[in-house]
Design an enzyme around this catalytic site. Structure first.
Site, PDB file in Angstrom:
ATOM      1  N   ARG A  99       4.516  -4.484  17.174  1.00 13.38           N
ATOM      2  CA  ARG A  99       5.635  -4.367  15.765  1.00 13.38           C
ATOM      3  C   ARG A  99       5.988  -5.758  15.416  1.00 13.38           C
ATOM      4  O   ARG A  99       6.599  -6.221  15.906  1.00 13.38           O
ATOM      5  CB  ARG A  99       6.491  -3.511  16.072  1.00 13.38           C
ATOM      6  CG  ARG A  99       7.264  -2.935  15.017  1.00 13.38           C
ATOM      7  CD  ARG A  99       8.484  -2.028  15.250  1.00 13.38           C
ATOM      8  NE  ARG A  99       8.336  -0.995  15.950  1.00 13.38           N
ATOM      9  CZ  ARG A  99       7.779   0.238  15.329  1.00 13.38           C
ATOM     10  NH1 ARG A  99       7.708   0.368  13.973  1.00 13.38           N
ATOM     11  NH2 ARG A  99       7.699   1.370  16.084  1.00 13.38           N
ATOM     12  N   LYS A 138       7.635  -1.676   6.479  1.00  9.74           N
ATOM     13  CA  LYS A 138       7.705  -0.415   5.760  1.00  9.74           C
ATOM     14  C   LYS A 138       8.853  -0.609   4.901  1.00  9.74           C
ATOM     15  O   LYS A 138       9.966  -1.357   5.107  1.00  9.74           O
ATOM     16  CB  LYS A 138       7.675   0.696   6.692  1.00  9.74           C
ATOM     17  CG  LYS A 138       8.732   0.380   7.584  1.00  9.74           C
ATOM     18  CD  LYS A 138       8.351   1.478   8.698  1.00  9.74           C
ATOM     19  CE  LYS A 138       9.261   1.358  10.072  1.00  9.74           C
ATOM     20  NZ  LYS A 138       8.983   2.153  10.902  1.00  9.74           N
ATOM     21  N   ARG A 197      -1.447   9.694  11.579  1.00  9.70           N
ATOM     22  CA  ARG A 197      -2.175   8.540  11.708  1.00  9.70           C
ATOM     23  C   ARG A 197      -3.137   8.641  12.754  1.00  9.70           C
ATOM     24  O   ARG A 197      -3.074   9.101  13.634  1.00  9.70           O
ATOM     25  CB  ARG A 197      -1.194   7.214  12.199  1.00  9.70           C
ATOM     26  CG  ARG A 197      -2.123   5.781  12.219  1.00  9.70           C
ATOM     27  CD  ARG A 197      -1.183   4.709  12.375  1.00  9.70           C
ATOM     28  NE  ARG A 197      -1.720   3.546  12.511  1.00  9.70           N
ATOM     29  CZ  ARG A 197      -1.194   2.368  12.657  1.00  9.70           C
ATOM     30  NH1 ARG A 197       0.039   2.439  12.579  1.00  9.70           N
ATOM     31  NH2 ARG A 197      -1.801   1.253  12.684  1.00  9.70           N
ATOM     32  N   PHE A 256      -6.859   3.113   5.531  1.00  3.62           N
ATOM     33  CA  PHE A 256      -6.307   1.793   5.389  1.00  3.62           C
ATOM     34  C   PHE A 256      -6.713   0.657   6.381  1.00  3.62           C
ATOM     35  O   PHE A 256      -6.182  -0.646   6.083  1.00  3.62           O
ATOM     36  CB  PHE A 256      -4.745   2.056   5.261  1.00  3.62           C
ATOM     37  CG  PHE A 256      -4.377   2.359   6.571  1.00  3.62           C
ATOM     38  CD1 PHE A 256      -4.106   1.401   7.598  1.00  3.62           C
ATOM     39  CD2 PHE A 256      -3.751   3.878   6.546  1.00  3.62           C
ATOM     40  CE1 PHE A 256      -3.297   2.067   9.023  1.00  3.62           C
ATOM     41  CE2 PHE A 256      -3.291   4.316   7.743  1.00  3.62           C
ATOM     42  CZ  PHE A 256      -2.961   3.320   8.832  1.00  3.62           C
ATOM     43  N   GLU A 297      -4.496   7.697   7.468  1.00  2.00           N
ATOM     44  CA  GLU A 297      -3.468   8.745   7.338  1.00  2.00           C
ATOM     45  C   GLU A 297      -4.266  10.108   6.934  1.00  2.00           C
ATOM     46  O   GLU A 297      -4.679  10.245   6.033  1.00  2.00           O
ATOM     47  CB  GLU A 297      -2.205   8.191   6.580  1.00  2.00           C
ATOM     48  CG  GLU A 297      -1.071   9.015   6.898  1.00  2.00           C
ATOM     49  CD  GLU A 297      -0.306   8.513   8.157  1.00  2.00           C
ATOM     50  OE1 GLU A 297      -0.838   7.519   8.814  1.00  2.00           O
ATOM     51  OE2 GLU A 297       0.689   8.902   8.171  1.00  2.00           O
ATOM     52  N   GLU A 309       0.664  -1.232  -0.127  1.00  5.33           N
ATOM     53  CA  GLU A 309      -0.102   0.236   0.041  1.00  5.33           C
ATOM     54  C   GLU A 309       0.720   1.264   0.066  1.00  5.33           C
ATOM     55  O   GLU A 309       1.844   1.119   0.669  1.00  5.33           O
ATOM     56  CB  GLU A 309      -0.927   0.095   1.236  1.00  5.33           C
ATOM     57  CG  GLU A 309      -1.956  -0.910   1.327  1.00  5.33           C
ATOM     58  CD  GLU A 309      -2.870  -0.848   2.535  1.00  5.33           C
ATOM     59  OE1 GLU A 309      -2.916   0.302   2.823  1.00  5.33           O
ATOM     60  OE2 GLU A 309      -3.430  -1.602   2.727  1.00  5.33           O
ATOM     61  N   ARG A 359      -1.456   8.540  17.163  1.00  4.91           N
ATOM     62  CA  ARG A 359      -0.562   7.523  17.260  1.00  4.91           C
ATOM     63  C   ARG A 359      -0.296   7.185  18.790  1.00  4.91           C
ATOM     64  O   ARG A 359      -0.080   5.931  19.100  1.00  4.91           O
ATOM     65  CB  ARG A 359       0.739   7.918  16.515  1.00  4.91           C
ATOM     66  CG  ARG A 359       1.925   7.315  16.688  1.00  4.91           C
ATOM     67  CD  ARG A 359       1.658   6.099  15.665  1.00  4.91           C
ATOM     68  NE  ARG A 359       3.049   5.234  15.412  1.00  4.91           N
ATOM     69  CZ  ARG A 359       3.458   4.886  16.491  1.00  4.91           C
ATOM     70  NH1 ARG A 359       2.852   4.910  17.700  1.00  4.91           N
ATOM     71  NH2 ARG A 359       4.766   4.050  16.497  1.00  4.91           N
ATOM     72  N   LYS A 417       2.287   4.477   1.258  1.00  5.78           N
ATOM     73  CA  LYS A 417       2.727   4.971   2.482  1.00  5.78           C
ATOM     74  C   LYS A 417       2.630   6.389   2.627  1.00  5.78           C
ATOM     75  O   LYS A 417       3.547   7.248   1.913  1.00  5.78           O
ATOM     76  CB  LYS A 417       4.318   4.511   3.040  1.00  5.78           C
ATOM     77  CG  LYS A 417       4.464   4.877   4.368  1.00  5.78           C
ATOM     78  CD  LYS A 417       5.787   4.374   4.832  1.00  5.78           C
ATOM     79  CE  LYS A 417       6.008   4.418   6.453  1.00  5.78           C
ATOM     80  NZ  LYS A 417       6.229   5.734   6.834  1.00  5.78           N
TER      81      LYS A 417
END
Ligand code: ATP
EC number: 6.5.1.1
Length: 572
Positions: free
Chosen positions: A408, A414, A249, A333, A293, A242, A264, A244
């Site tokens: 994470r 990313k 966010r 997203f 975003e 996707e 965030r 970025k």
């Protein structure tokens, strides 16, 4: 429990020799509490009376608190305000100024009074807050008063992180520190430590049954890094990439009537996005939780503008002029909840299909651009297209990956542009100390000591000194304004450092830093001994990029990530 006992625990915990010792002390104190007081103690440990996302603040400036102290002491207001200012810490001043007395407040009473202070608003509230605080302080011992005054002025920052509180709760009530993941899961879904404390008292079944709730922020899923497209392809196989987007966010909750927008770091920022919410209200009437975003666009061309533009909307009162000058577009997203169904455990592919069916386009809303990529070439081509479209690169998503709240992991990776001679990604580090400047920098901070976060030990470990990249304005005005309130004489108990800077800070301020390389170092404690005995990791040629107020200290780059970046820096 008496408040005195609570205060004594805080002092013990601050002086604890290790994290395990800290966990044990806290667990013991929790066990002494009547069940209904556990959530209150958890909140007070954080210096709060409600979870952060509720945005309930005390609204008591240090000067106001000093006036309350004067009232409690029966002394002259101006004199006490001045004395507190000189001392630099109202708690320390109260410890000296108040007469020795036994105190004898209960934890419940202190909580109730602090809550009443926080909730009081509107005309005349400042005077009422001051009087209530004065009464509370007048009945407190000096140690109790110090904690109360630091709490209301937002200066109570203890050596206890959320992870440590969760572990202590697991030990106290499930008899096993190892059961922390159960509590963590509940915390990741609700972001509410006091609520988790309530659940843990009900037992394991209650913890397992917890679900996300509209209105309570879900801790956000984060992306891992890999050195380059080949490694991403190898790790994920054919997957969805996707664009970025370079904005803020946002997690938007809607219960059919009311909206909440969380940042965030899970702060309530609903007031910053009236235009985005208006758009969502036009296209969706039923409850949902989504992530997007939020990107500022050019009012004339509609083109995307870089992240910094979003900061212009971070003001107390957004005017129509600002909304017009910095129009927002939401690139959606994620869909975490819709039509009464929790979707986070569903695979990405399914969530995305649901999102596409659920979504209706609008001038201010778009779905994130995505493509299914099967080869490295396709991935690189799509990456180039994303840069051309004004994005930062890609977020590559595993088709069968669930939404892992608060984690994470490699379900999202990313892919940003690497710049020759530089690490391909920046690091977000916490400022823990500073050296005073010399020469041209005399009278300001010359360089800062910056640290990564070690989640296993719940502490901050140093990685670099950073002195370049700051403008004169940063050095002369911005850094002192941001850092001075957190100065302390000694190292903070949650900081591990082999270096001795001129001044120490509470680990609060997060900055983004770029660097050329990560090297082994005997001077820094980040990942000490993990790569080589007797050595930690350090940054070479670090440079300040920007302030990261959207990140809490615990959201800084972790030691594990630094190790990964160290290992991967020559690959790709
Ligand atoms: P992190 O969020 O990973 O801690 P960060 O805030 O520095 O770090 P990056 O590491 O650059 O951000 O990238 C992850 C961020 O990218 C997400 O948190 C999100 O804000 C943003 N983002 C932009 N577009 C997307 C997308 N399509 N899917 C997921 N995240 C996206």
């Amino acid at each position: 429990m008496t408040f005195q006992r609570f205060v004594a625990t805080l002092l013990e915990v601050e002086r604890a020799s290790s994290r395990i010792a800290m966990v044990k002390m806290l667990a013991e104190a929790f066990r002494e509490l009547p069940p209904e007081e556990v959530p209150l103690a958890v909140l007070l440990l954080q210096g709060r009376v409600a979870p952060e996302f509720e945005g309930l603040e005390f609204g008591v400036a240090e000067k106001e608190a000093a006036k309350a102290l004067a009232l409690a002491l029966g002394r002259d207001e101006a004199e006490i305000v001045q004395a507190v200012k000189e001392k630099g810490d109202i708690g320390a001043y109260a410890l000296e100024a108040l007469p020795r007395s036994a105190g004898g407040l209960t934890l419940r009473h202190v909580y109730d009074e602090l809550r009443a202070i926080a909730e009081d608003a509107g005309p005349g509230s400042q005077a009422r807050k001051r009087e209530r605080l004065a009464r509370l302080v007048a009945g407190a011992s000096p140690e109790e008063a110090a904690v109360i005054l630091r709490t209301v002025t937002g200066r109570l920052r203890l050596g206890v992180g959320d992870a440590t509180v969760l572990e202590a709760l697991a030990l106290a009530y499930l008899g096993d520190r190892g059961k922390k993941p159960l509590l963590e899961r509940a915390y990741n879904l609700t972001s509410d430590l006091a609520y988790v404390a309530r659940l843990v008292l009900e037992g394991e079944a209650a913890l397992r049954a917890v679900k996300l709730e509209v209105g309570k922020p879900v801790r956000m899923m984060l992306a891992e890094r890999l050195p380059g497209p080949e490694q991403i392809m190898e790790k994920l196989g054919p997957h969805f990439a996707e664009h970025k987007y370079d904005g803020e966010r946002v997690q938007v909750h809607f219960d059919g009537d009311r909206f909440w927008v969380y940042s965030r770091r899970l702060e309530n920022i609903t007031h910053q996005y009236p235009d985005l919410l208006e758009a969502l209200r036009e296209v969706q009437q039923r409850p949902f939780i989504l992530e997007a975003e939020a990107v500022v666009t050019d009012p004339l061309t509609g083109e995307m503008r870089p992240f910094q533009n979003v900061l212009n909307r971070k003001v107390k009162h957004l005017t129509p002029e600002l909304l017009e000058k910095y129009p927002i577009k939401g690139f959606v997203f994620e869909l975490l909840y819709a039509d009464g169904e929790v979707l986070i455990e569903r695979p990405y592919r399914e969530r995305r299909e649901r999102l596409e069916r659920w979504f209706s386009p609008h001038e201010r809303l778009e779905l994130s651009t995505k493509r299914f990529v099967k080869t490295t070439e396709e991935l690189v081509r799509f990456f180039d297209a994303s840069i051309e479209a004004g994005c930062e690169g890609l977020v590559c998503k595993k088709p069968d990956g669930d939404y892992e709240a608060g984690k994470r992991g490699f379900k999202w990776v990313k892919y940003k542009r690497g710049i020759a001679g530089k690490l391909s990604d920046t690091l977000d580090l916490v400022i823990v100390g500073a050296w005073l400047g010399r020469g041209r920098r005399a009278g300001t901070y010359g360089s800062l000591l910056a640290a990564a976060y070690d989640p296993d030990e719940d502490r901050f470990v140093t990685l670099t000194k950073v002195g370049s990249g700051f403008s004169d304005e940063d050095l002369n005005e911005v850094l002192p304004r941001r850092l001075d309130p957190y100065r302390r004489e000694e190292r903070h108990p949650r900081v591990w450092s082999l270096l001795e800077p001129d001044v120490w800070f509470e680990p609060v301020q997060v900055i983004e830093v770029e660097a050329q390389e990560i090297t082994l170092s005997p001077n820094h404690t980040c990942a000490f001994g993990a790569v080589q005995e007797g050595r930690g990791l350090a940054l070479r040629f670090p440079r300040f990029v920007r302030y990261r107020d959207d990140k809490s200290p615990e959201e800084a780059t972790t030691t594990r990530e630094v190790v990964e970046m160290y290992k991967n820096q020559w690959a790709g």
